[in-house]
Design an enzyme around this catalytic site. Sequence first.
Site, PDB file in Angstrom:
ATOM      1  NE  ARG A 171       1.324  -7.713 -12.094  1.00 47.79           N
ATOM      2  CZ  ARG A 171       1.548  -7.683 -10.780  1.00 47.79           C
ATOM      3  NH1 ARG A 171       2.735  -7.282 -10.313  1.00 47.79           N
ATOM      4  NH2 ARG A 171       0.614  -8.062  -9.952  1.00 47.79           N
ATOM      5  CG  ASP A 200       1.743 -11.090 -11.820  1.00 45.46           C
ATOM      6  OD1 ASP A 200       0.520 -11.170 -11.638  1.00 45.46           O
ATOM      7  OD2 ASP A 200       2.556 -10.813 -10.920  1.00 45.46           O
ATOM      8  CG  HIS A 277      -0.425 -12.779  -8.850  1.00 45.36           C
ATOM      9  ND1 HIS A 277      -0.927 -11.566  -9.223  1.00 45.36           N
ATOM     10  CD2 HIS A 277      -0.287 -12.721  -7.501  1.00 45.36           C
ATOM     11  CE1 HIS A 277      -1.066 -10.784  -8.144  1.00 45.36           C
ATOM     12  NE2 HIS A 277      -0.694 -11.462  -7.090  1.00 45.36           N
ATOM     13  CG  ASP A 339       2.005 -12.974  -4.293  1.00 41.60           C
ATOM     14  OD1 ASP A 339       2.289 -13.921  -5.044  1.00 41.60           O
ATOM     15  OD2 ASP A 339       1.909 -11.798  -4.684  1.00 41.60           O
ATOM     16  CD  GLU A 340      -1.274  -9.496  -3.860  1.00 42.39           C
ATOM     17  OE1 GLU A 340      -1.408  -8.416  -3.282  1.00 42.39           O
ATOM     18  OE2 GLU A 340      -0.863  -9.582  -5.038  1.00 42.39           O
ATOM     19  CG  PHE A 432      13.069   0.291  -4.395  1.00 43.77           C
ATOM     20  CD1 PHE A 432      12.866   0.448  -3.036  1.00 43.77           C
ATOM     21  CD2 PHE A 432      14.381   0.119  -4.842  1.00 43.77           C
ATOM     22  CE1 PHE A 432      13.931   0.428  -2.130  1.00 43.77           C
ATOM     23  CE2 PHE A 432      15.451   0.100  -3.955  1.00 43.77           C
ATOM     24  CZ  PHE A 432      15.223   0.253  -2.590  1.00 43.77           C
ATOM     25  CG  ASP A 433       5.760  -0.927  -6.113  1.00 48.21           C
ATOM     26  OD1 ASP A 433       6.368  -1.047  -5.020  1.00 48.21           O
ATOM     27  OD2 ASP A 433       4.668  -1.499  -6.338  1.00 48.21           O
ATOM     28  CD1 TRP A 481       6.152  -4.883  -5.839  1.00 48.44           C
ATOM     29  CD2 TRP A 481       5.733  -6.549  -7.265  1.00 48.44           C
ATOM     30  NE1 TRP A 481       6.310  -6.067  -5.156  1.00 48.44           N
ATOM     31  CE2 TRP A 481       6.052  -7.107  -5.999  1.00 48.44           C
ATOM     32  CE3 TRP A 481       5.429  -7.413  -8.318  1.00 48.44           C
ATOM     33  CZ2 TRP A 481       6.083  -8.487  -5.775  1.00 48.44           C
ATOM     34  CZ3 TRP A 481       5.453  -8.780  -8.087  1.00 48.44           C
ATOM     35  CH2 TRP A 481       5.784  -9.305  -6.829  1.00 48.44           C
ATOM     36  CB  THR A 482       6.878  -2.974 -13.658  1.00 47.82           C
ATOM     37  OG1 THR A 482       6.393  -4.243 -14.111  1.00 47.82           O
ATOM     38  CG2 THR A 482       8.312  -3.077 -13.194  1.00 47.82           C
ATOM     39  CD  GLU A 483       1.504  -3.795  -9.989  1.00 46.08           C
ATOM     40  OE1 GLU A 483       2.674  -3.382  -9.847  1.00 46.08           O
ATOM     41  OE2 GLU A 483       0.957  -4.586  -9.196  1.00 46.08           O
TER      42      GLU A 483
HETATM   43  C1  ACM Z   1       3.339  -8.889  -3.391  1.00 44.03           C
HETATM   44  O1  ACM Z   1       3.661  -7.684  -3.322  1.00 44.03           O
HETATM   45  N1  ACM Z   1       2.145  -9.251  -3.809  1.00 44.03           N
HETATM   46  C2  ACM Z   1       4.277  -9.936  -3.030  1.00 44.03           C
END
Ligand code: ACM
Length: 542
Positions: A171, A200, A277, A339-340, A432-433, A481-483
């Site tokens: 991200r 991603d 992703h 995932d997802e 931690f985001d 995660w760095t969105e």
């Molecule tokens: C995730 O947070 N989608 C693994």
Amino acid sequence: MKKINTLITVIFLSSCLFSIEKTDIAIIPMPTTIVKGDGFFSFNQDTKIYLSSNMTGLKVSSKFLCELFGQSSGIELVETKIKPLKNYVGLIIDNNLDDNYYELSINNNRVVIRANSPQSIFWGIQSLRQILPAEIESPIPLCQTELKVPSVEITDFPQFNYRGLMLDVGRHFYPVDQIKKIIDLMALYKLNKFHWHLTDDQGWRIEIKKYPLLTEVGSWRKETVIGKYPVGTKERDRKYDCTPHYGFYTQDEIKDVINYAQERFITVIPEIEMPGHATAALAAYPEYGCTGGPYLVSSKFGVHNDVFCPKDTTFQFLEDVLTEVADLFPSEYIHIGGDECPKIRWKNCVHCQRLIEKEDLVDEKELQSYFIKRISRFLNNKGKSIIGWDEILEGGLAPGATVMSWRGTEGGITAAKSGHDVIMSPRQYCYFDYYQSKDKSEPFAIGGFVPVEKVYSYNPIPEELPVELSKHIIGVQANVWTEFIATFDKVQYMLLPRMLAISEVQWTAHEKKDYTNFLDRTKLHKKRLDIMGLNYANHIFM
Ligand code: ACM
Ligand code: ZN
């Protein structure tokens, strides 16, 4: 800049003299046993390092200690082949000791770290480092003369062998020098697995020689969405920053990071996301999607419908990519995401539906399982094992797969009950985001609420798991995660001081943890973080 440095030097020189008189021992993560003695050991120009063997790993640990003193003090520690009678640091390999265990013994005459492997010796060095005055962390010489450490006997070993931290560089991209800063912090707090989320929807960040478009096309996005929008928000209602975002690591840079981490006894685990992703990869090679594209490297966040289509050509592509990845990374694990992955494209794809029929699969969930199992078999044949997010349980787990439980702990419990290894990373404690304070002035975050105390309270062994299965919980990981983390300053802010709390969750026995005592110790670490020039959240220090 020079002026500021001089000013800092003056302030620190005086505080250095103060802190070497102090006997506070504030190690994080809390060691197994600490017995304080009387007196001090003094490091000075004549202090030597004695190694009990010439194992490469031991020399690596010794080099780390010398550099620590070298950068911040006028003390040059020199190795000696003959054990001195006094005034030395002994790094002693003792094969009678248990795996992962170390002892740190300090008296008036010497410092001795004893363990059966260089990596455990290295953890002993980190404890010694934290007993030294915080000024030892200074990037410029501050402590000119003598450095004292109090006499103490420490015995220590970790509760979990997998002590992870994940950084999402998909991200937002962070260059190698910043990745090394994170590895430095991990070493200080005895974390040992750096999970590098390299691909991603918003960016592909690793050079793959056979597929140059992955980085030529996939590492660039036109712009980035500003703020967070509910699912289904119309395009015209979203705001973008009109600024391209890009970056990737060459294979040489990746090797450099792996070596740097290895010298700190940290394993780098790459993550190559599939089947979901995958938009950035598909923008480069649209033929591996169900519709054939065209696709764009995504400028917005959330779950994307375009995923890899499980065609033979797609598997060939992924296997080629993973061959380069497996050759680069010595890690036994490769993370394959999982995932997802929405199933909408697969439901409407002739090839996918034929494959479901041909393989006698019940539905698209089983197709996901087919996908992961096929990739897992490929990597197993290369001597690697997969880690996947807990969605890899859908439709049946691949043999030997390790599950990273993120949506909660249920996935981890199910996996452990079926004999699979598990890394606990539930978002309620380990993301931690998420916000660390409800203060209105808090920097914008993706949501959630994970303050330091919540992180600290986490017990990775679920109560409902039968005791004999707890061995399958091999560790714990925090994820960044760095969105909405676009700068390295903010990465530090989100990491610190929660990283100190997770280190104790990962290392220290749950029944030994004590939040009040932890908070006391963090006060001394605040100074250390200041001297290292790091940015951190202040809530627990106020
Ligand atoms: C995730 O947070 N989608 C693994
Ligand atoms: Zn398809």
